[in-house]
Each structure stands twice: as structure tokens, then as C-alpha cells.
Scaffold this motif. Sequence first.
Motif, short mmCIF file in Angstrom:
data_model
loop_
_atom_site.label_atom_id
_atom_site.label_comp_id
_atom_site.label_asym_id
_atom_site.label_seq_id
_atom_site.Cartn_x
_atom_site.Cartn_y
_atom_site.Cartn_z
N ALA A 1 63.71 39.90 -81.97
CA ALA A 1 64.14 38.83 -81.06
C ALA A 1 65.14 37.90 -81.75
CB ALA A 1 62.93 38.04 -80.58
N LYS A 2 64.89 37.57 -83.00
CA LYS A 2 65.82 36.70 -83.74
C LYS A 2 67.18 37.37 -83.91
CE LYS A 2 62.72 33.85 -86.49
NZ LYS A 2 62.43 33.38 -87.87
N PHE A 3 67.17 38.66 -84.21
CA PHE A 3 68.44 39.38 -84.35
C PHE A 3 69.20 39.32 -83.03
CE2 PHE A 3 68.44 42.42 -88.16
CZ PHE A 3 67.67 41.58 -88.94
N SER A 4 68.52 39.61 -81.94
CA SER A 4 69.15 39.61 -80.62
C SER A 4 69.72 38.23 -80.28
CB SER A 4 68.13 40.05 -79.57
OG SER A 4 68.70 40.06 -78.31
N GLN A 5 68.94 37.19 -80.53
CA GLN A 5 69.40 35.82 -80.24
C GLN A 5 70.63 35.45 -81.07
OE1 GLN A 5 65.86 33.59 -81.05
NE2 GLN A 5 64.98 33.97 -79.04
N ALA A 6 70.73 36.02 -82.26
CA ALA A 6 71.86 35.72 -83.14
C ALA A 6 73.07 36.61 -82.86
CB ALA A 6 71.44 35.88 -84.60
N GLY A 7 72.95 37.51 -81.88
CA GLY A 7 74.06 38.39 -81.54
C GLY A 7 74.15 39.60 -82.45
N ILE A 8 73.06 39.92 -83.14
CA ILE A 8 73.03 41.10 -83.99
C ILE A 8 72.48 42.25 -83.15
CG2 ILE A 8 72.03 42.14 -86.07
CD1 ILE A 8 71.84 39.28 -87.23
N ILE B 1 76.70 40.74 -91.51
CA ILE B 1 75.74 40.82 -90.40
C ILE B 1 74.70 39.72 -90.49
CG2 ILE B 1 73.88 42.24 -89.42
CD1 ILE B 1 75.63 44.72 -90.28
N MET B 2 74.14 39.54 -91.66
CA MET B 2 72.99 38.65 -91.80
C MET B 2 73.32 37.17 -91.73
SD MET B 2 70.61 40.86 -91.74
CE MET B 2 69.12 39.99 -92.21
N ASP C 1 72.84 48.39 -83.38
CA ASP C 1 73.76 49.10 -84.28
C ASP C 1 74.03 48.28 -85.55
OD1 ASP C 1 73.95 51.33 -82.67
OD2 ASP C 1 75.84 50.71 -81.74
N ASP C 2 74.15 46.96 -85.40
CA ASP C 2 74.32 46.10 -86.57
C ASP C 2 73.10 46.20 -87.48
OD1 ASP C 2 76.80 45.04 -85.73
OD2 ASP C 2 75.83 43.37 -84.68
N GLY C 3 71.92 46.15 -86.88
CA GLY C 3 70.68 46.26 -87.66
C GLY C 3 70.60 47.59 -88.39
N LYS C 4 70.95 48.67 -87.70
CA LYS C 4 70.94 50.00 -88.33
C LYS C 4 71.96 50.06 -89.47
CE LYS C 4 69.48 52.50 -84.19
NZ LYS C 4 69.92 53.42 -83.13
N SER C 5 73.11 49.46 -89.25
CA SER C 5 74.14 49.44 -90.29
C SER C 5 73.65 48.67 -91.52
CB SER C 5 75.41 48.79 -89.75
OG SER C 5 76.40 48.72 -90.75
#
Length: 89
Positions: free
Chosen positions: A62-69, A15-16, A72-76
Motif C-alpha cells: 500500500a505504501k509503495f502504491s501511495q508513493a507512485g511505485i 525508486i525508493m 514493475d518498479d518494485g520488481k526492478s
Amino acid sequence: MESELDADEAEIARIMVRLPEFAWLESAEIDEIRHEIRHKIAKTLQQYYLENTRMNLGNWSAKFSQAGITEDDGKSAISCTRRLGIEIS
């Protein structure tokens, strides 16, 4: 030291690596990945968690969203980090 990442470590890395800050992990050695998870990634996920649960100001969402995360990915990633015994909240 183990020669392979466990499932939680592998999921966090998968993910990261989408974030520019952690893209280098794609070619990193296992010990480097583990170190990064326990130090920088754990702090990043903690800040992301606080932004999403306590409405703290920050830019990781915002960074997660821009990277396509996705959320659900963040929660995982947070769940995997917790299973590794790293406190996020």
C-alpha cells in the motif's frame, strides 16, 4: 570506496526515494546510500516481496502504491538488490 553508485544501486535509490521513509536519500552521500540499501531498504523490499508472493500481511504494498511505485518498479528494485548479492526471498 567508489565515488559513484553502480547502476543497480542508483536504480534502487531512484525508486525508493519516493517513499517518505527514504526521501532523505536524495541528498545523501554514496556511503550512506549503500548502507541504507544493505540494511533498511533490503528489509523493506523483503517484506514487500513476501506480501506479494506469500500473501503475508503488511503495509508496504500500500505504501509503495501511495508513493507512485508500481509493481514493475518494485520488481526492478528487488532484481537490482539481488544483483548486488542481497537475498530478498
